[in-house]
Design a protein around this motif. Structure first.
Motif, PDB file in Angstrom:
ATOM      1  N   TYR A  47       0.839  -1.213   0.000  1.00 47.42           N
ATOM      2  CA  TYR A  47       0.000   0.000   0.000  1.00 47.42           C
ATOM      3  C   TYR A  47       0.867   1.254   0.000  1.00 47.42           C
ATOM      4  O   TYR A  47       0.577   2.224  -0.725  1.00 47.42           O
ATOM      5  N   ILE A  48       1.939   1.259   0.788  1.00 50.94           N
ATOM      6  CA  ILE A  48       2.821   2.429   0.843  1.00 50.94           C
ATOM      7  C   ILE A  48       3.478   2.682  -0.512  1.00 50.94           C
ATOM      8  O   ILE A  48       3.537   3.820  -0.994  1.00 50.94           O
ATOM      9  N   VAL A  49       3.960   1.625  -1.146  1.00 49.98           N
ATOM     10  CA  VAL A  49       4.586   1.769  -2.466  1.00 49.98           C
ATOM     11  C   VAL A  49       3.574   2.274  -3.492  1.00 49.98           C
ATOM     12  O   VAL A  49       3.871   3.151  -4.314  1.00 49.98           O
ATOM     13  N   SER A  50       2.346   1.735  -3.436  1.00 53.62           N
ATOM     14  CA  SER A  50       1.302   2.171  -4.372  1.00 53.62           C
ATOM     15  C   SER A  50       0.947   3.637  -4.167  1.00 53.62           C
ATOM     16  O   SER A  50       0.732   4.375  -5.137  1.00 53.62           O
ATOM     17  N   THR A  51       0.900   4.080  -2.917  1.00 54.21           N
ATOM     18  CA  THR A  51       0.586   5.475  -2.624  1.00 54.21           C
ATOM     19  C   THR A  51       1.685   6.399  -3.132  1.00 54.21           C
ATOM     20  O   THR A  51       1.407   7.461  -3.714  1.00 54.21           O
ATOM     21  N   ILE A  52       2.940   5.997  -2.916  1.00 52.05           N
ATOM     22  CA  ILE A  52       4.068   6.797  -3.422  1.00 52.05           C
ATOM     23  C   ILE A  52       4.000   6.895  -4.944  1.00 52.05           C
ATOM     24  O   ILE A  52       4.201   7.964  -5.534  1.00 52.05           O
ATOM     25  N   PHE A  53       3.686   5.768  -5.586  1.00 49.16           N
ATOM     26  CA  PHE A  53       3.562   5.746  -7.045  1.00 49.16           C
ATOM     27  C   PHE A  53       2.439   6.681  -7.495  1.00 49.16           C
ATOM     28  O   PHE A  53       2.596   7.438  -8.460  1.00 49.16           O
ATOM     29  N   TYR A  54       1.316   6.649  -6.773  1.00 52.09           N
ATOM     30  CA  TYR A  54       0.176   7.516  -7.107  1.00 52.09           C
ATOM     31  C   TYR A  54       0.552   8.990  -6.983  1.00 52.09           C
ATOM     32  O   TYR A  54       0.212   9.807  -7.845  1.00 52.09           O
ATOM     33  N   VAL A  55       1.267   9.324  -5.900  1.00 49.47           N
ATOM     34  CA  VAL A  55       1.659  10.725  -5.682  1.00 49.47           C
ATOM     35  C   VAL A  55       2.592  11.205  -6.789  1.00 49.47           C
ATOM     36  O   VAL A  55       2.412  12.314  -7.338  1.00 49.47           O
ATOM     37  N   LEU A  56       3.581  10.391  -7.141  1.00 54.15           N
ATOM     38  CA  LEU A  56       4.581  10.804  -8.122  1.00 54.15           C
ATOM     39  C   LEU A  56       4.054  10.801  -9.554  1.00 54.15           C
ATOM     40  O   LEU A  56       4.387  11.686 -10.354  1.00 54.15           O
ATOM     41  N   VAL A  57       3.227   9.833  -9.887  1.00 53.29           N
ATOM     42  CA  VAL A  57       2.794   9.649 -11.276  1.00 53.29           C
ATOM     43  C   VAL A  57       1.463  10.337 -11.583  1.00 53.29           C
ATOM     44  O   VAL A  57       1.241  10.796 -12.702  1.00 53.29           O
ATOM     45  N   VAL A  58       0.575  10.430 -10.581  1.00 60.79           N
ATOM     46  CA  VAL A  58      -0.767  10.969 -10.826  1.00 60.79           C
ATOM     47  C   VAL A  58      -0.983  12.323 -10.150  1.00 60.79           C
ATOM     48  O   VAL A  58      -1.306  13.315 -10.806  1.00 60.79           O
TER      49      VAL A  58
END
Length: 220
Positions: free
Chosen positions: A58-69
């Motif tokens: 979940y933490i990795v997915s959230t970081i990905f969401y913040v950076l990419v979206v």
């Protein structure tokens, strides 16, 4: 609902960070001794590896969401707000123009207008000056001429405002309506013009500009 989802995302991120630490096999928390903090971060009796892996995911997915979206979306919306500020500046620039310069303001290309950021600190002053009595007839004529010229641009940019948010689009429609009311004075004969429209709609225009850019006007 959208605000609830955003809050839920960050709440789950905080919970995931806590569960990540609690379910970790690292012994760093043993340095806390036997106090209550040690008990809070003590591992679960079962399922620590599952909880740890889910938390990491979940933490990795959230970081990905913040950076990419999220960050690109915020950047795009800020750029759109800056671009929408140019036709607004076209109207606001009239306040600081002399009568000679103002006579030809209608012919100015919007792309050459000042960035909206240069006007936001002057919104209180603009609002106070937004009366027929303070502006004078000559400058009011320049304003309604500018409104008549820029109205089609405001109308065409409504879809762009929707790309920022529904709330910004609603404010943009109100801005457009204020410009429309001002523009209706331009083709009228001088004796038939109701200058009270200036007092009402120009003040509303400044108010909606402040709302669009999150500024607060001083209460009079």
């Amino acid at each position: 609902m959208k605000l609830f989802v955003k809050n839920a995302v960050w709440l789950l991120l905080a919970m995931s960070a806590f569960l990540l630490v609690k379910s970790s096999d690292e012994t760093v928390w043993s340095a806390l001794g036997d106090g209550w903090l040690h008990d809070v971060f003590l591992q679960f009796d079962n399922g620590n590896s599952i909880i740890f892996n889910l938390s990491v995911g979940y933490i990795v997915s959230t970081i990905f969401y913040v950076l990419v979206v999220l960050l690109p979306e915020i950047k795009t919306k800020n750029e759109l707000k800056k671009k929408l500020g140019q036709p607004i500046s076209f109207v606001l620039e009239v306040y600081d123009k002399g009568l000679i310069d103002g006579l030809f303001h209608w012919s100015k290309h919007v792309i050459h207008c000042k960035p909206i950021s240069e006007h936001l600190n002057d919104l209180d002053r603009f609002e106070k000056e937004s009366t027929y009595k303070k502006l004078g007839e000559a400058k009011c004529i320049i304003i309604v001429q500018a409104a008549d010229e820029i109205l089609p641009t405001f109308e065409q940019l409504v879809p762009v405002a929707f790309q920022i948010s529904h709330q910004h689009a609603m404010i943009w429609l109100s801005l457009t309506n204020s410009i429309r009311q001002l523009a209706r004075l331009w083709p009228q004969e001088k004796e038939e013009r109701d200058w009270g429209i200036i007092d009402l709609n120009l003040k509303e225009f400044i108010h909606y500009v402040a709302l669009f850019y999150g500024q607060e006007l001083t209460k009079q």
